[in-house]
Design an enzyme around this catalytic site. Structure first.
Site, PDB file in Angstrom:
ATOM      1  CD  GLU A 121      36.494  63.890  44.642  1.00 41.67           C
ATOM      2  OE1 GLU A 121      37.207  63.556  45.604  1.00 41.67           O
ATOM      3  OE2 GLU A 121      35.464  63.304  44.329  1.00 41.67           O
ATOM      4  CG  MET A 263      41.251  64.843  48.080  1.00 41.72           C
ATOM      5  SD  MET A 263      39.647  64.420  47.338  1.00 41.72           S
ATOM      6  CE  MET A 263      40.189  63.299  46.060  1.00 41.72           C
ATOM      7  CD  GLU A 264      38.786  60.257  47.421  1.00 39.10           C
ATOM      8  OE1 GLU A 264      38.551  61.125  48.291  1.00 39.10           O
ATOM      9  OE2 GLU A 264      38.022  60.023  46.473  1.00 39.10           O
ATOM     10  CG  ASN A 265      44.738  63.874  47.280  1.00 45.13           C
ATOM     11  OD1 ASN A 265      43.901  64.223  46.463  1.00 45.13           O
ATOM     12  ND2 ASN A 265      44.955  64.522  48.402  1.00 45.13           N
ATOM     13  CG  HIS A 297      35.111  58.154  53.708  1.00 41.63           C
ATOM     14  ND1 HIS A 297      33.810  57.804  53.406  1.00 41.63           N
ATOM     15  CD2 HIS A 297      35.525  58.933  52.682  1.00 41.63           C
ATOM     16  CE1 HIS A 297      33.464  58.355  52.256  1.00 41.63           C
ATOM     17  NE2 HIS A 297      34.484  59.044  51.797  1.00 41.63           N
ATOM     18  CD  GLU A 298      38.709  60.848  52.781  1.00 41.85           C
ATOM     19  OE1 GLU A 298      38.872  60.612  51.573  1.00 41.85           O
ATOM     20  OE2 GLU A 298      37.688  61.419  53.229  1.00 41.85           O
ATOM     21  CG  HIS A 301      37.616  57.136  48.883  1.00 39.94           C
ATOM     22  ND1 HIS A 301      36.559  56.759  48.089  1.00 39.94           N
ATOM     23  CD2 HIS A 301      37.211  58.259  49.538  1.00 39.94           C
ATOM     24  CE1 HIS A 301      35.551  57.629  48.264  1.00 39.94           C
ATOM     25  NE2 HIS A 301      35.921  58.532  49.141  1.00 39.94           N
TER      26      HIS A 301
HETATM   27  N1  TRP Z   1      36.400  62.744  47.908  1.00 42.26           N
HETATM   28  C1  TRP Z   1      36.351  63.361  49.192  1.00 42.26           C
HETATM   29  C2  TRP Z   1      35.745  62.342  50.136  1.00 42.26           C
HETATM   30  O1  TRP Z   1      34.623  62.081  50.189  1.00 42.26           O
HETATM   31  C3  TRP Z   1      35.543  64.585  49.292  1.00 42.26           C
HETATM   32  C4  TRP Z   1      35.815  65.740  48.423  1.00 42.26           C
HETATM   33  C5  TRP Z   1      35.247  66.058  47.268  1.00 42.26           C
HETATM   34  C6  TRP Z   1      36.568  66.863  48.750  1.00 42.26           C
HETATM   35  N2  TRP Z   1      35.594  67.304  46.849  1.00 42.26           N
HETATM   36  C7  TRP Z   1      36.373  67.810  47.753  1.00 42.26           C
HETATM   37  C8  TRP Z   1      37.379  67.139  49.807  1.00 42.26           C
HETATM   38  C9  TRP Z   1      36.956  69.066  47.829  1.00 42.26           C
HETATM   39  C10 TRP Z   1      37.967  68.369  49.873  1.00 42.26           C
HETATM   40  C11 TRP Z   1      37.744  69.329  48.909  1.00 42.26           C
HETATM   41  O2  TRP Z   1      36.375  61.668  50.821  1.00 42.26           O
HETATM   42 ZN    ZN Z   2      34.636  59.920  49.991  1.00 40.82          ZN
END
Ligand code: TRP
Ligand code: ZN
Length: 875
Positions: A121, A263-265, A297-298, A301
């Site tokens: 992301e 990061m919510e992969n 939070h993750e 998601h």
């Molecule tokens: N989606 C992630 C969150 O809010 C945040 C995120 C966006 C992110 N871009 C990123 C994390 C780049 C790490 C690196 O939970």
């Molecule tokens: Zn988020």
């Protein structure tokens, strides 16, 4: 440099084809990883031109339905690859080579601590292979990883493990399949020498989920809190939102080099180790709370973001605002709802309001961007969460949950927009929410002004309301819910009987009466009031606005004393504190006028201290002065020197005036009990820290702090002690001891760097230069960079704003250097410089000069370019 491209929401076009499956093979190697991607294209049109995004890739080969394409069949550029579809359905195979070891941007596939990990992301997948790297393309991914056994004990990707085994004597492989169609930004891969901590969670429908946490072996004993947090989050999402986990395994990997929090992969979250690792002796309460909320939070998601995702990046707040709102509710339920709400409001006001008033201001749904990474902002996240909260306030918990259920029913497995979300909320409750649209497209913090008149003859109270937004003139009004309550001066609730013509605007909600201000100007009249009431407004901070009232000190004192809304109580005493601070600024500027605590404020503080039964967390918040950023926000231009001096003096007066209280309270709270993570224990430590802070302004402060340092049984106390010593020469010995003890724990060492970057002892700029030259300082590790440069620019007010501009120039020079290593981090560090227009000479021109120098750089990333150019653009 060539001017980077700007992307516009209004240009959105759906993709004219689909890719249904993606089969990836990674042959991992630090210098030359080979990625083979097999994509099945569907519903394309013969003859149609198809473009795939790609960045910093070496193309090895390209074939279509097994037939190699020659260079004449496609066009390759810096940003991607173009070819012509021969027919509606076909298979494209792309082989690329990438160099994870050389990847210091930490986007795509990179190395951290000798392990492989990914960050896709927002647009990192295009650094792995050629692909339409946009969130509205959902595909089913299968990932095969091949790597040397040595150093790669675990090979991980999204979904379920379907196969693993040996390739030969030296190499092994694993195959993962994720059955849920997903956008490329949710792809993840990890390989490395890790330790696995395993637990399970039984869902309410009886499925057993395997929970795996992967960390570097030495961190094995710092995972309990993260695991417990994950289980709490899973149970809570079932209980409150009726949402259950969908795969059989949930994995979290902690890495030290990471641009953001986590990061919510899908099925394989990757975390900044700061939001996983904790032990009472290594992490503070703030760290523990951060872990609990980021893990949640993750996890949240998985539904709000992954199962239902965003159509394009302009919809980012669809997943982020909603997920932040959900994690706020979670933390409120786990710890103290009142404290949580006040802390969130503080952060919003001190940081998001500033962003929203500056040159990077944007609506929660931005209308354009140059670099998407620059739009992961407090506005999209925190203001976005406040906007979601508005639906919750208007619809109530049940109505909101009905809306959520319809949202998932309609959009599961799709990539949608903020309008889709609003429509689900509206349809589920059979209401019209179209006016809410303004909240998505308007930048700037709205201002609400209220004038109050009481007429004893008619026993009526008239409230004249005005809303405006200096950033966006002449727009339709916003619907602004304002929580309201009337009190008689003795603390009894007063009746709330609106005149017939105002009745529609007063809603009865779960949280009490709410006035819906939905015009530019509006009048609200209450009758039957036998005395002039005190008005409690914007209860629970019911909307993200700046409210101006002309409340008297007397009214504020009463609200601080007896209002039953913790936010309003806190807000009232903060307003009294702010008045004292602003009067102190005047006094400093007038030169010979002494700085005093205004009587109402002094009285308020005394009352808070005297209330034995008041929650300690709320007490700590009430006894803390508004932060410097918030004080600065009240001025344009900001009188930096006067604010700085006034602030110190007011703090000093508070320390002296209530000296015996700080001492007594500190002694009472300073008992050695084993560390516990619960709201009450956190509140005790927090209040103790506030007392210590005031004591540190007094002559024997350093002694008290040194003693706490020697006896501290947890990192929260240790850090409070070091912070209290931080501006005194006495800090030398404990800081040295701290370094010796913790030099091999990167997260703890970050605290050591941060303390020094924040210190006022000695010359701040020399201090920071020494830290940058320290053998443990690494430009490649964002946490370390943030703990020195981020902390210096945001938390060392005195040093950063040195009137000769050295602080600004130091930051500018470091941004330049970092831009070559990690543009995302460089861009984040640029934010403090965007405020130059709000400073008086010579500071404004000094900052402007630093920005101008940056813009003149030959090799400037689009990340930094966007922020610098927007900051310098004429207003
Ligand atoms: N989606 C992630 C969150 O809010 C945040 C995120 C966006 C992110 N871009 C990123 C994390 C780049 C790490 C690196 O939970
Ligand atoms: Zn988020």
């Amino acid at each position: 440099m060539t001017k980077p491209i700007e992307h516009f929401l209004s240009d959105y076009q759906p993709l004219p084809f689909a890719i249904t499956t993606v089969d990836l093979t990674f042959e991992l190697d630090p210098e030359a990883t080979i990625v083979t991607s097999v994509m099945r294209f569907e519903s394309a049109q013969a003859g149609q031109s198809i473009s795939l995004d790609g960045q910093d890739l070496t193309l090895v080969s390209l074939s279509l339905d097994g037939v190699a394409l020659s260079a004449a069949d496609y066009a390759l550029s810096e940003t991607g690859l173009r070819f012509t579809a021969p027919k509606p359905v076909f298979e494209l195979t792309v082989v690329t080579e990438i160099a994870p070891q050389a990847n210091t941007e930490l986007e795509g596939l990179y190395r951290s601590g000798g392990n492989y990990c990914t960050q896709c992301e927002a647009e990192g997948f295009r650094r792995i292979t050629y692909f339409p790297d946009r969130p509205d393309l959902l595909a089913v991914y299968t990932t095969r990883i091949v790597a040397p056994k040595e150093g790669n004990r675990f090979l991980l990707a999204n979904g379920d493990l379907v196969e693993q085994g040996e390739v030969n004597a030296t190499h092994h492989f694993a195959v993962w399949h994720d059955p849920f169609p997903k956008p490329s930004y949710l792809f993840a891969l990890v390989a490395g020498y890790l330790e696995r901590i395993r637990d399970t969670f039984v869902t309410r429908s009886g499925r057993t989920i395997t929970l795996d946490l992967f960390v570097e072996p030495q961190n094995k004993d710092q995972c309990d809190h993260a695991m417990a947090s994950l289980k709490k989050a899973m149970a809570w999402d079932e209980r409150r939102f009726g949402l259950e986990y969908d795969l059989d395994t949930y994995m979290i990997v902690a890495v030290d080099d990471f641009n953001m929090g986590a990061m919510e992969n899908k099925g394989l979250n990757i975390f900044n180790s700061k939001f996983v690792l904790a032990r009472p002796d290594t992490a503070t309460d703030t760290d523990f709370e951060g872990i609990e909320s980021v893990i949640a939070h993750e996890y949240f998601h998985n539904w709000t973001g992954n199962r239902v995702t965003c159509r394009d990046w302009f919809q980012l707040t669809l997943k982020e605002g909603l997920t932040v709102f959900r994690d706020q509710l979670f933390t409120a339920d786990m710890l103290s709802p009142a404290t949580k709400r006040i802390e969130d409001v503080k952060r919003l006001r001190s940081h998001q309001f500033v962003e929203d008033a500056g040159p990077m201001a944007h609506p929660i749904q931005p209308q354009s961007y140059i670099e998407m990474n620059n739009f992961y902002t407090l506005t999209v996240y925190e203001k976005g969460a406040e906007v979601v909260r508005l639906y919750h306030t208007l619809l109530g918990e049940e109505g909101f949950q009905k809306g959520m259920r319809l949202y998932f029913e309609r959009f599961d497995g799709q990539a949608v927009t903020v309008q889709d979300f609003r429509q689900a909320m509206a349809d589920a409750n059979d209401v019209d929410l179209s006016a809410m649209h303004q909240w998505y497209v308007q930048a700037g913090t709205p201002r609400v002004q209220v004038e109050t008149r009481y007429h004893p003859e008619t026993q009526q109270l008239t409230l004249f309301w005005t809303q405006s937004n200096p950033k966006s003139d002449s727009q339709p009004p916003l619907p602004i819910p304002v929580g309201l309550k009337l009190w008689y001066p003795d603390g009894q609730p007063a009746p709330m009987q609106p005149l017939a013509e105002c009745r529609e605007a007063l809603l009865e909600t779960e949280k009490g009466p709410v006035f819906l201000l939905d015009r530019h100007q509006q009048t609200l009249v209450f009758e039957g009031l036998t005395q002039k009431p005190v008005v409690s407004m914007l209860r629970d901070f019911s909307a993200p606005v700046i409210l101006s009232t002309e409340q008297s000190d007397e009214a504020l004192s009463r609200l601080a004393r007896f209002d039953d809304d913790p936010f309003v109580r806190w807000e009232s005493i903060q307003t009294l504190a702010l008045k004292t601070l602003m009067a102190a600024v005047d006094a400093v500027q007038a030169d010979d006028t002494p700085v005093i605590l205004q009587p109402a404020y002094e009285q308020g503080v005394a009352e808070v201290l005297a209330q034995v039964s008041l929650d300690k967390g709320l007490k700590a918040l009430a006894l803390t002065l508004p932060d410097l950023d918030y004080v600065c926000e009240q001025y344009d231009p900001v009188p930096v020197d006067a604010i700085w001096q006034a602030y110190q003096k007011v703090e000093q007066r508070l320390a002296e005036r209530f000296e015996s209280d700080w001492r007594a309270l500190f002694d009472q709270l300073d008992e050695s009990v084993p560390y516990a993570y619960d709201a009450q224990a956190i509140a005790r430590r927090k209040l103790k820290q506030v007392c210590l802070h005031y004591l540190s302004c007094l002559p024997d402060g350093p002694d008290v702090a040194s003693q706490l340092f020697d006896q501290a049984g947890n990192m929260t106390d240790t850090l409070a002690a070091l912070q209290a010593l931080n501006h005194y020469p006495q800090r030398a010995q404990p800081m040295q001891a701290f370094y010796e003890r913790w030099r091999h724990e990167p997260l703890v060492l970050d605290k050591w760097f941060a303390l020094q970057a924040r210190s006022r002892h000695g010359d701040a700029i020399d201090n920071v230069r020494a830290l940058l030259a320290h053998p443990d300082f690494h430009y490649q590790t964002p946490n370390r960079v943030r703990s020195v440069l981020g902390v210096f620019a945001r938390q060392n007010f005195f040093g950063f704003h040195a009137s000769d501009g050295r602080g600004y120039r130091l930051l500018g020079e470091q941004i330049q250097k970092l831009d070559r290593i990690n543009p995302q981090i460089a861009a984040r560090l640029t934010a403090p410089l965007t405020q130059w227009r709000r400073l008086a000479p010579p500071r404004n021109t000094a900052m402007q000069g630093v920005l101008t120098d940056l813009l003149a750089q030959e090799r400037l990333s689009s990340d930094v370019y966007e922020i610098v150019s927007k900051s310098l653009a004429p207003v």
